[in-house]
Write a protein that holds these residues in place. Structure first.
Motif, PDB file in Angstrom:
ATOM      1  N   THR A 111     -26.003   7.239   7.769  1.00 36.69           N
ATOM      2  CA  THR A 111     -27.008   6.508   8.554  1.00 36.69           C
ATOM      3  C   THR A 111     -28.311   6.327   7.779  1.00 36.69           C
ATOM      4  O   THR A 111     -29.223   5.666   8.271  1.00 36.69           O
ATOM      5  CB  THR A 111     -27.310   7.262   9.863  1.00 36.69           C
ATOM      6  N   ASP A 112     -28.407   6.911   6.598  1.00 34.19           N
ATOM      7  CA  ASP A 112     -29.619   6.785   5.778  1.00 34.19           C
ATOM      8  C   ASP A 112     -29.408   5.679   4.750  1.00 34.19           C
ATOM      9  O   ASP A 112     -28.587   5.811   3.837  1.00 34.19           O
ATOM     10  CB  ASP A 112     -29.913   8.108   5.072  1.00 34.19           C
ATOM     11  N   PRO A 113     -30.144   4.557   4.862  1.00 33.72           N
ATOM     12  CA  PRO A 113     -29.947   3.426   3.940  1.00 33.72           C
ATOM     13  C   PRO A 113     -30.292   3.743   2.496  1.00 33.72           C
ATOM     14  O   PRO A 113     -29.968   2.952   1.601  1.00 33.72           O
ATOM     15  CB  PRO A 113     -30.873   2.346   4.512  1.00 33.72           C
ATOM     16  N   LEU A 114     -30.938   4.877   2.228  1.00 35.89           N
ATOM     17  CA  LEU A 114     -31.195   5.268   0.851  1.00 35.89           C
ATOM     18  C   LEU A 114     -29.920   5.721   0.149  1.00 35.89           C
ATOM     19  O   LEU A 114     -29.802   5.615  -1.075  1.00 35.89           O
ATOM     20  CB  LEU A 114     -32.229   6.403   0.801  1.00 35.89           C
ATOM     21  N   TYR A 115     -28.962   6.214   0.941  1.00 31.56           N
ATOM     22  CA  TYR A 115     -27.739   6.771   0.369  1.00 31.56           C
ATOM     23  C   TYR A 115     -26.503   5.888   0.592  1.00 31.56           C
ATOM     24  O   TYR A 115     -25.638   5.803  -0.279  1.00 31.56           O
ATOM     25  CB  TYR A 115     -27.481   8.154   0.958  1.00 31.56           C
ATOM     26  N   TRP A 116     -26.402   5.276   1.761  1.00 29.17           N
ATOM     27  CA  TRP A 116     -25.257   4.442   2.099  1.00 29.17           C
ATOM     28  C   TRP A 116     -25.743   3.131   2.715  1.00 29.17           C
ATOM     29  O   TRP A 116     -26.801   3.090   3.331  1.00 29.17           O
ATOM     30  CB  TRP A 116     -24.342   5.131   3.118  1.00 29.17           C
TER      31      TRP A 116
END
Length: 269
Positions: A111-116
């Motif tokens: 849910t974190d756009p920095l990672y996925w």
């Protein structure tokens, strides 16, 4: 056989298989009628097929003009549950298989756009797939109940994936994988890549430690798959938990996850 009533012949053929029934239909007109009957083909369906059909996203795509036509329609992927799961029957045995979409999986930090990031790709059967941007902690889990599977059947579990042109770190270390059913756990290691040097390493480790299951291989649908493990689906209702994890320091990126497939094995030794 020609002297027996049609329903009797259909009952006898129900103890064979769908391919056998098709072969018997070419023997004679009497056999053809029995081998094409709804009575016979309904016996090849799983007991919960009506419930499965009620969950179909696009039921109008199925050919329900006869049970034979419906059976072979279900041998092609059918989206269920709003498009988050795919179902199909094995055409040689009538056994059930499922694909859990990436949205049905538990992916750490997804849910974190920095990672996925979640994106739509035209070659996927699902609305969205998950693409890994950058993590050091890669963890993917999925669950399915044996009650929805075919009883007394050996199943194999696969991660369906691709790697983007921005892939990095996936070929450096192997992932820890496991399939748990109740207290029974099968574990091993896999590589999320297709490189020839990893295939050679797989063979060496297999000879030395017998713990590497494999590397990613190409599928007919254009995706890649890597085997996570296998299990036996008995009569008891149990939960199957699938896990893939790589938590060492090297950063990883470029993995595209479509889902996890649970499909019956053709042969088991």
């Amino acid at each position: 056989m020609d002297s027996l009533p049609e329903d009797c012949v259909s009952k006898i053929l129900s103890y064979t298989s769908p391919p056998d029934a098709c072969r018997f239909s070419m023997v004679s007109s009497t056999m053809r009628s029995a081998a094409d009957s709804d009575l016979l083909w309904q016996s090849f369906f799983p007991s919960d097929y009506r419930h499965i059909l009620s969950r179909a996203l696009f039921p109008h795509t199925l050919d329900s003009s006869s049970y034979k036509h419906l059976f072979y329609s279900l041998c092609h992927p059918l989206l269920l549950d709003g498009g988050n799961m795919s179902f199909k029957l094995d055409k040689s045995s009538g056994k059930k298989s499922y694909i859990l979409s990436a949205r049905q999986l538990s992916i750490t930090w997804s849910t974190d756009p920095l990672y996925w990031c979640w994106k739509t790709v035209p070659e996927s059967r699902f609305r969205e797939v998950a693409e890994l941007r950058m993590v050091s902690w890669l963890e993917i889990r999925g669950k399915i109940g044996t009650r929805v599977l075919t009883a007394n059947t050996w199943y194999a579990v696969y991660l369906i994936m691709k790697v983007s042109h921005r892939e990095y770190g996936l070929d450096r270390v192997a992932c820890e994988v496991s399939v748990a059913v109740g207290e029974k756990v099968q574990s091993g290691r896999v590589y999320l890549c297709e490189k020839e040097e990893k295939k050679g390493k797989k063979e060496r480790v297999l000879n030395m430690e017998e713990e590497v299951i494999g590397v990613a291989t190409r599928r007919e649908d254009g995706w890649m798959e890597v085997k996570v493990g296998e299990f036996f689906s008995g009569h008891n209702e149990e939960e199957v938990t699938v896990s893939l994890m790589e938590v060492s320091y090297p950063l990883k990126g470029g993995l595209i996850v479509e889902g996890i497939e649970v499909r019956p094995k053709r042969h088991h030794s």
